[in-house]
Design a protein around this motif. Structure first.
Motif, PDB file in Angstrom:
ATOM      1  N   UNK A  63       2.737  -3.381   3.066  1.00 31.04           N
ATOM      2  CA  UNK A  63       3.817  -3.934   2.244  1.00 31.04           C
ATOM      3  C   UNK A  63       5.017  -2.987   2.159  1.00 31.04           C
ATOM      4  N   UNK A  64       4.896  -1.828   2.782  1.00 33.23           N
ATOM      5  CA  UNK A  64       6.050  -0.939   2.886  1.00 33.23           C
ATOM      6  C   UNK A  64       6.343  -0.103   1.650  1.00 33.23           C
ATOM      7  N   UNK A  65       5.318   0.229   0.851  1.00 27.43           N
ATOM      8  CA  UNK A  65       5.541   1.183  -0.245  1.00 27.43           C
ATOM      9  C   UNK A  65       5.539   2.584   0.367  1.00 27.43           C
ATOM     10  N   UNK A  66       6.515   3.406  -0.028  1.00 29.80           N
ATOM     11  CA  UNK A  66       6.654   4.727   0.588  1.00 29.80           C
ATOM     12  C   UNK A  66       5.613   5.724   0.095  1.00 29.80           C
ATOM     13  N   UNK A  67       5.135   5.535  -1.141  1.00 32.43           N
ATOM     14  CA  UNK A  67       4.204   6.525  -1.701  1.00 32.43           C
ATOM     15  C   UNK A  67       3.321   5.842  -2.741  1.00 32.43           C
ATOM     16  N   UNK A  68       2.307   6.592  -3.199  1.00 27.53           N
ATOM     17  CA  UNK A  68       1.428   6.062  -4.254  1.00 27.53           C
ATOM     18  C   UNK A  68       2.237   5.780  -5.514  1.00 27.53           C
ATOM     19  N   UNK A  69       3.156   6.688  -5.760  1.00 29.51           N
ATOM     20  CA  UNK A  69       3.981   6.564  -6.966  1.00 29.51           C
ATOM     21  C   UNK A  69       4.813   5.277  -6.900  1.00 29.51           C
ATOM     22  N   UNK A  70       5.346   4.987  -5.712  1.00 32.69           N
ATOM     23  CA  UNK A  70       6.162   3.776  -5.548  1.00 32.69           C
ATOM     24  C   UNK A  70       5.307   2.515  -5.681  1.00 32.69           C
ATOM     25  N   UNK A  71       4.071   2.608  -5.175  1.00 32.98           N
ATOM     26  CA  UNK A  71       3.169   1.458  -5.314  1.00 32.98           C
ATOM     27  C   UNK A  71       2.896   1.170  -6.795  1.00 32.98           C
ATOM     28  N   UNK A  72       2.666   2.248  -7.578  1.00 31.26           N
ATOM     29  CA  UNK A  72       2.403   2.061  -9.008  1.00 31.26           C
ATOM     30  C   UNK A  72       3.641   1.552  -9.745  1.00 31.26           C
ATOM     31  N   UNK A  73       4.801   2.001  -9.307  1.00 26.23           N
ATOM     32  CA  UNK A  73       6.031   1.671 -10.020  1.00 26.23           C
ATOM     33  C   UNK A  73       6.538   0.276  -9.632  1.00 26.23           C
ATOM     34  N   UNK A  74       6.540  -0.012  -8.318  1.00 23.59           N
ATOM     35  CA  UNK A  74       7.159  -1.259  -7.869  1.00 23.59           C
ATOM     36  C   UNK A  74       6.165  -2.393  -7.619  1.00 23.59           C
ATOM     37  N   UNK A  75       4.887  -2.047  -7.474  1.00 23.09           N
ATOM     38  CA  UNK A  75       3.890  -3.080  -7.213  1.00 23.09           C
ATOM     39  C   UNK A  75       3.602  -3.894  -8.469  1.00 23.09           C
ATOM     40  N   UNK A  76       2.920  -5.004  -8.275  1.00 19.08           N
ATOM     41  CA  UNK A  76       2.562  -5.848  -9.412  1.00 19.08           C
ATOM     42  C   UNK A  76       1.406  -5.176 -10.169  1.00 19.08           C
ATOM     43  N   UNK A  77       1.709  -4.678 -11.358  1.00 14.61           N
ATOM     44  CA  UNK A  77       0.731  -3.855 -12.090  1.00 14.61           C
ATOM     45  C   UNK A  77      -0.528  -4.648 -12.420  1.00 14.61           C
TER      46      UNK A  77
END
Ligand SMILES: Nc1ncnc2c1ncn2[C@@H]1O[C@H](COP(=O)(O)OP(=O)(O)OP(=O)(O)O)[C@@H](O)[C@H]1O
Ligand SMILES: [Mg+2]
Length: 519
Positions: free
Chosen positions: A402-416
């Protein structure tokens, strides 16, 4: 000035005339003999000794010639004015420079100076040969001081071979070798067919538990850097990995990641194409160091259940697969088949050490089907279970697909909410990374959050036992047996045709497998 040119012209004319007279008066043989004699006399009084490395060694290409060419092109300093030939070998991603005809380069090793000369002469008549020989005879001549001989040989040549292999590996893309021709040799006397290997799988893209992944990478690095360790401990410099787990959990992807990580070539050994233990040994001998030798689906290529069981009753037709007999090299009745002993010798015996720095990887979907002899410690150094997707592995797939750059970005921008749901359900769903990838690919255009929710639906449905949202290509709950059979039938058209839906083993093994099922 004019007189000078006239004098020079008449001198050259006189020389040409004299040469013509010599040629006419003395037969070619005599002239050649005189030249040889003069050469010998000069060498006898020379402080140097000379070694020729010819391009052709009998009918086959001389590996040392290729190595010297590659080595000189990158390391040694060409004399000023030397002319280099430029080439880019097939599959290579960078250029190499070679020495043109009659040029010299100087090099030094262990404090001794050496000179290489590239000598090219036209070939005198082709003679009889099964394959056309090059029109020119090419060779490198190494000139060293007599006193340096012991210091340089063979250490200098070993150094050249190692350096050339290293250059080749760095400049060339990975190669994948197959033994599709069985034990038959090609024109160069090699039983392996190479194709460029451009598998994109790396340890970054591989979804598995990060701690386990790091342990495997450290193990591989230790192995690759372990020359001194293996020498000190008296162990052969090789390592065996057994990858096991359900289909679609990343066993083949792991092999590609290993090859890309270490920069090794891959030899994909198709056991069903190998007729005998002797052939297996020949194949092994023709592999290069710094390579991964892979036998995929080892439980299906050969019957590895019991090496100690008595040889089976004479079969109505010869079978290519392992027959389980203890026979090492095919005694009476089993001369044309591979045995488990043969395979163990291949990985473990004296022959396995002809060459260094080799990794053996076996894969299987059914570790329980393998003979304990194959599993005992020391044989396969590491058993790696490729499991269903865990939450940390799932996060890697989410990031990559899905193109998240980092774990932090996944937590921040992903559907929590979706992320929490995935964490809660993924273990119960027993879903493979392959199935997760497929769902993510299918939904990659609908946006990151939407794709995550879609994946959660699939995972929940699977964990709950079923129905509409089950992952593609699989019934909810996952019938791996069925999937495996399907896969083998597709992978091996010959076997597929003959025995689709029965078993994935080689020809004769189908009957045996059928018999086992009935018991
Ligand atoms: N752990 C993983 N990480 C990333 N991708 C994976 C993983 N496992 C599977 N995949 C994806 O699924 C596809 C199939 O995986 P792969 O061929 O490696 O599975 P396998 O375990 O070798 O299966 P089989 O037992 O059927 O040979 C790969 O092309 C890859 O895209
Ligand atoms: Mg595979």
């Amino acid at each position: 000035m004019k007189e000078y040119w006239t004098a020079l012209a008449s001198l050259m004319g006189a020389f040409a005339f004299l040469q013509g007279v010599l040629h006419a008066v003395f037969p070619a043989e005599l002239r050649a003999a005189v030249a040889r004699l003069l050469g010998r006399l000069t060498r006898a009084f020379s402080p140097y000794c000379y070694f020729d490395v010819t391009e052709m060694d009998g009918m086959s290409t001389n590996e040392i010639y290729d190595a010297v060419q590659l080595y000189l092109s990158s390391t040694a300093a060409p004399a000023s004015g030397a002319r280099l030939s430029l080439s880019r070998p097939l599959n290579a991603s960078s250029f190499t420079f070679g020495l043109a005809a009659s040029d010299r380069v100087a090099d030094a090793f262990a404090g001794a100076a050496v000179t290489w000369e590239h000598v090219v002469a036209p070939r005198q008549g082709q003679g009889f040969s099964w394959r056309p020989l090059p029109e020119e005879k090419r060779r490198f001549t190494l000139r060293i001081r007599r006193g340096d001989r012991d210091k340089l040989l063979p250490a200098y040549l070993d150094h050249i071979l190692a350096a050339a292999a290293d250059i080749r590996r760095r400049s060339q893309d990975r190669l994948l070798y197959t033994n599709a021709r069985g034990g038959a040799m090609d024109a160069r006397g090699l039983p392996w067919d190479p194709v460029p290997f451009k598998h994109p799988s790396t340890f970054d893209t591989l979804a598995m538990d990060p701690a386990r992944k790091a342990a495997i990478m450290a193990d591989l690095r230790d192995f690759a850097d372990g020359s001194a360790f293996y020498e000190r401990t008296g162990r052969a410099w090789k390592r065996g990995y057994l990858l096991y787990g359900p289909p679609g959990t990343g066993k083949s992807s792991m092999i590609a990641a290993m090859a890309n990580y270490l920069g090794y070539d891959v030899y994909d050994l198709e056991l069903t194409e190998v007729g005998s233990n002797a052939e297996l040994r020949k194949l092994l001998m023709k592999t290069t160091s710094k390579s991964i030798i892979v036998i995929e689906d080892i439980d299906c290529s050969v019957d590895l259940t019991n090496r100690a069981k008595p040889p089976p009753a004479p079969a109505p037709k010869p079978r290519p697969g392992i027959d389980g007999a203890i026979d090492q090299d095919g005694g009476a009745g089993a001369g044309r088949s591979i045995t488990l002993s043969g395979l163990l010798n291949f990985t473990d015996g004296l022959w396995s050490c002809c060459g260094a720095e080799r990794i053996f990887v076996f894969t299987t979907n059914h570790i329980e089907k393998l003979d304990p002899a194959l599993l005992r410690s020391g044989r396969m150094d590491m058993h790696i279970f490729m499991s269903y997707c865990s939450f940390p592995a799932l996060r890697i797939l989410l990031k990559n697909y899905l193109g998240f750059q980092s774990d932090e970005e996944l937590d921040r921008l992903g559907d929590a909410a979706a992320l929490r749901g995935l964490e809660e359900w993924v273990d119960a769903a027993e879903i493979t990374p392959a199935d997760v990838s497929e769902v993510l690919i299918k939904n990659r255009r609908s946006g990151k959050a939407e794709a995550m929710r879609e994946l959660l639906d699939v995972i929940k449905a699977r964990a709950g036992g079923g129905g509409a949202g089950a992952a593609p290509g699989k019934e909810a709950g996952g019938d791996n047996e069925e999937e495996e059979e399907e896969k083998r039938a597709l992978e091996s058209p010959k076997e597929g045709k003959e025995q689709a839906g029965i078993d994935s083993c080689g020809d004769g093994q189908a009957e045996e497998a059928e018999a086992k099922k009935q018991v």
